[in-house]
Scaffold this active site. Structure first.
Site, PDB file in Angstrom:
ATOM      1  N   VAL A 620      28.859  16.847   6.538  1.00 27.93           N
ATOM      2  CA  VAL A 620      29.195  17.920   7.474  1.00 27.93           C
ATOM      3  C   VAL A 620      30.638  17.721   7.918  1.00 27.93           C
ATOM      4  CG1 VAL A 620      28.620  19.077   9.631  1.00 27.93           C
ATOM      5  CG2 VAL A 620      26.810  18.024   8.276  1.00 27.93           C
ATOM      6  N   ASP A 732      12.163  18.083  11.411  1.00 24.87           N
ATOM      7  CA  ASP A 732      13.044  16.936  11.641  1.00 24.87           C
ATOM      8  C   ASP A 732      13.596  16.969  13.066  1.00 24.87           C
ATOM      9  OD1 ASP A 732      14.202  14.541  10.878  1.00 24.87           O
ATOM     10  OD2 ASP A 732      16.014  15.477  10.091  1.00 24.87           O
TER      11      ASP A 732
END
EC number: 2.7.11.1
Length: 895
Positions: A620, A732
């Site tokens: 990211v 998650d």
């Protein structure tokens, strides 16, 4: 410190209960002994073993003592002993008795360990009873004392176990700066005293001081029963007055000596105690093993003092005091073997193993350190590194992501563990040499085997592997055995595997070979009988013509095949580009999110300069759009990229999600071999950062802020579960996926693992478990049945993080506190708010904390059906938030 050496002054101990003493009657019942020492049964300190009692003659009387014996020769039999953390060191004393309790006349031998170190081997043929004393530097609130069987030498037995606090700072010259040292008593001699042992109450710390007559050569002793004033401020060991008032004193010779045998060669710590009980002040030198250690030491009248020595690598011990002035004297001495404690396994390794044990649903007997003093069952170690793990015949069903944290593994054996789906979560095991996944139901090679660059043996026999063998296995240059027997593999094997030194086993597959045979009709490869037919001359001529025509025709046919192949390849490339264009047009028609070119992404991220996160999917990057908007750019690794339809579906899903407590999806880039997702960037960082990460040191969250974050995150999850159509399971949920903006508003992020489900899908069966260790729902892990209650469990772990201010899995505390859920749940159920984050102490409303703790406990219940819905969780958190606001308002009004 001034004190009066007067034996009668210690009578007070005869009538008071000793503080901090723990006395376990192993195999016996509780009772109170002389001097008010309370002995308790050991039932609460160990869960294994059988009990009996043995009676034996001792002098003119008989003794009857309890015994706990351990018939199971496997593993460690351990006592978990509580220790006060305000102490610097404690004395551990264990007594082992055999006395032919089983009428077999076969005294056993076994190892004793304290913490990570085997401290001794008890051989009851040599001494029965056998007393073992150890000095342990306190560095935790508990420790394990374990017995380990010696093969062929019977079963371990124990009669009593005692823990005694020692004076603060005592034995510091050996232990100071070396917390990884245990002292094992060899000798503790009351020099010059011959009338039996001295211990509690004369010694308030219950050390056993042996009489001097057993140690030759014997010299004259001197005893003073009168009132003597001694200055002993520098003796941190605080020996009892009754010991200091006697001494061994040289009679007629030039030297006073002790010759002491040692059980094992090694390093030893020696303490000599001196007391000026004479009007004279003798001077002498101190020699140890013929080496002068102190050239001129004076015992000053009315003064008490000590000398400390460390002798390394010795197998015998001689202590000699040589006369310089007047007669040498010594009041007491202690000799300890110095035992180094092996380094512990890494916290990452221990955390991973504990999680693996939890999700096997079995008690594997894993406690304390995995490698020392002996490796756990199913494990092999090299030093403090776990290098082998064997978990056959356990119902795992999938390879948990936690296996990827065992970075030192060289051997991983998961054969016959009901594994299904693809091989996964092993790519990080760069040192792995042997991987055994045989006798499972695996269907795919996955994409991570090529990363195992040191792999030598790969055993995949007796699975359900389908399709062809991947060319990437040829990258494993050290591979010497590849076992693919009894699968459903077809097609030619990669030629990169057809090398010298590599054995490839392929029997039991439909059509698998290094030759380029056709697998369309497997039966065509079966040998048929050969028949010889006579041919005349005319036929031979015709045959030659036929052969020429056949060769020419074959060449033309081969050219035709090349043309067809190139046409198909070109058409496929055009189709792939057309599919991408068609997909982009389809996405544009949604009019919900922006399509970025790779050039735009590259410009926004300044050529992918600033990495702000990394995961199994990819990296990211932080970016900035031309309008100044900050974004987070998620770039998928090649091997994690989705097919066109799957990527379209994911983008479509993300484009539909719009909620103030969910991270906004800004757009995407979809080009050949490029799948990029663009999200809004939140400058406040993650909740995990604020609780125990770098930001926690600069700015800590108070209780009302934590409740606000919890409410915000619950709103986001409630929208996913109940507000969107189709409904979505996040899969998650964790504190690092809850992000904060500059105003500390919380948003749930990362839907890369999310799963859509309709109302008809009350549950969803998956073949691959996704999630993060410490947050995984144990029921989901064991059944592969995914429901919204799996998100509720993970969110419950986040709530416990908010309450306790610590990670879900932490090796920094005691073994009991490793798993946040298992540690916090019973404490919070009992209303023990002592475990609340220290930063929050005395700043929260008890009613607010109780309500938040109550809903958190319900969220992490092992049975999913008993967990609340996320909507109910949100309601309870709002109530807790309101209570805290009212509490703060009332406090401000009072002030």
């Amino acid at each position: 410190m001034l004190f009066w050496v007067l034996l009668s002054s210690f009578c007070v101990f005869c009538f008071s209960s000793p503080d901090g003493f723990l006395s376990l009657s192993c195999g016996g019942s509780s009772y109170t002994a002389a001097y008010n020492i309370s002995w308790v049964s050991d039932n609460d300190y160990i869960e294994t073993g059988n009990t009996t009692t043995v009676t034996y003659a001792e002098g003119n009387s008989t003794s009857s003592v309890p015994i706990r014996l351990f018939p199971d020769p496997q593993g460690r039999q351990c006592y978990k002993l509580p220790v006060r953390k305000d102490l610097s060191s404690v004395l551990i004393r264990a007594t082992f008795v055999y006395r032919n309790y089983d009428s077999q006349n076969s005294p056993p031998a076994f190892h004793v360990s304290l913490g990570r170190r085997i401290t001794s081997t008890v051989d009851l043929r040599t001494n029965d009873p056998w007393i073992e004393e150890l000095v342990w530097p306190v560095n935790n609130d508990s420790l394990l004392l374990c017995l380990l069987a010696v093969k062929g030498r019977g079963i371990p037995v124990i009669s009593s176990l005692e823990v005694r606090p020692l004076p603060l700072g005592s034995y510091k010259y050996s232990l100071e700066g070396s917390p990884d040292i245990i002292l094992r008593r060899s000798y503790r001699i009351n020099s010059g005293y011959t009338n039996g042992t001295i211990r509690y109450p004369s010694d308030p710390f219950d050390r056993i001081w042996d009489p001097d007559q057993s140690y030759s050569p014997f010299h004259a002793s001197w005893s003073f029963n009168g009132l003597t004033k001694l200055n002993s401020f520098n003796i941190t060991e605080n020996p009892p007055a009754s010991v200091l008032k006697t001494a061994r004193i040289l009679a007629r010779k030039e030297s006073l000596s002790y010759t002491l045998s040692l059980h094992t060669p090694g390093d030893y710590y020696i303490i000599l105690y001196f007391a000026g009980i004479l009007s004279l002040s003798p001077s002498f030198s101190v020699t140890i093993n013929d080496e002068v250690k102190q050239s001129d030491y004076t015992v000053t009248s009315s003064e008490a003092g000590t000398l400390y020595f460390t002798q390394k690598g010795i197998s015998k011990l001689n202590i000699t005091l040589r006369k310089i002035k007047f007669n040498p004297q010594v009041s007491a001495l202690e000799v300890y073997e110095i035992l180094q404690i092996p380094p512990e396994a890494s916290s990452t390794t221990v955390s991973a193993l504990k999680v693996i044990e939890q999700f096997t649903g079995q008690d594997l007997g894993w406690q304390d350190d995995p490698c020392t003093p002996l490796p756990w069952n199913h494990i092999e170690c090299e030093g403090n590194r776990v290098t082998s793990l064997f978990l056959s015949k356990i119902n795992l069903r999938s390879i948990s992501p936690t296996f990827g944290d065992l970075l030192d593994l060289k051997t991983l054996d998961l054969h016959n563990t009901s594994l299904t789906g693809a091989i996964q979560n092993v790519g990080s095991l760069k040192d792995l040499q042997k991987l055994n996944l045989s006798f499972n139901q695996l269907e795919s090679f996955g994409s991570e085997l090529e990363d195992l660059v040191n792999l030598e043996v790969l055993d995949l026999q007796n699975n359900s592997l389908q399709g062809s063998v991947p060319e990437t296995l040829g990258k494993l240059k050290k591979l010497r055995l590849l076992n693919l027997e009894n699968n459903n593999l077809v097609g030619p094997l990669p030629q990169s595997l057809n090398i010298t030194g590599l054995e490839v086993r392929i029997t039991g597959n439909p059509c698998l070979s290094f030759s380029s045979i056709s697998c369309n009709n497997v039966s065509s490869t079966i040998d048929t009988p050969q028949v010889t037919i006579p041919i005349n001359k005319k036929q031979r001529k015709q045959n030659r013509i036929a052969i020429l025509l056949g060769v020419s025709g074959g060449a033309l046919f081969a050219t035709f095949l090349v043309f067809v192949f190139m046409s198909i390849f070109t058409r496929r490339q055009r189709n792939k580009e057309r599919d991408i264009t068609r997909a982009q047009l389809k996405m544009q028609n949604w009019n919900a999110s922006r399509i970025f070119s790779h050039k735009e992404i590259k410009s926004a991220t300044r050529n992918f300069k600033e990495v702000i996160g990394r995961g199994s999917f990819g990296a990211v990057y932080r970016g900035k759009l031309p309008d100044g908007k900050q974004v987070a750019v998620k770039v998928r690794f090649d091997r994690t990229q989705l097919g066109a339809d799957s990527f379209i579906n994911e983008v479509h899903l993300l484009s539909q999600i719009r909620h103030q407590n969910l991270v906004s999806f800004e757009g995407f880039c979809y080009e050949p071999k490029r799948q990029i997702l663009v999200y809004e960037y939140l400058s406040g960082g993650s909740l995990a950062d604020h609780l125990y990460g770098p930001r926690s040191k600069r700015h800590s969250l108070n209780w009302v802020s934590r409740l606000k974050v919890a409410v915000d995150a619950a709103k986001g999850l409630d929208y996913l579960h109940n507000g969107s159509e189709p409904r979505i399971i996040h899969r998650d949920v964790k504190s690092s996926n809850i992000l904060l903006d500059k105003d500390m508003n919380a948003k749930v992020s990362d839907f890369g693992l999310s799963k859509q489900f309709t109302k008809a899908d009350a549950s969803h069966i998956t073949t691959v478990v996704k999630g993060t260790a410490g947050y995984l729902d144990p029921e989901y892990y064991s059944t592969l049945q995914l429901t919204e209650k799996s998100d509720v469990y993970s969110f419950g772990v986040v709530l416990l993080e908010l309450i306790c201010g610590r990670e879900p899995l932490s090796h920094s505390g005691s073994p009991d506190s490793f798993n946040l859920v298992l540690w916090a749940r019973p404490n919070l159920q009992a209303g023990a708010f002592e475990i609340v984050d220290d930063i929050l102490k005395e700043t929260f409303d008890p009613a607010s904390m109780k309500k938040a703790a109550s809903i958190a406990i319900r969220c992490v219940g092992r049975d999913a059906s008993g967990r609340p819905s996320i909507a109910e969780v949100l309601t309870k958190l709002k109530e807790a938030y309101s209570l805290q606001l009212s509490y703060l308002a009332a406090s401000a009004h009072t002030d």
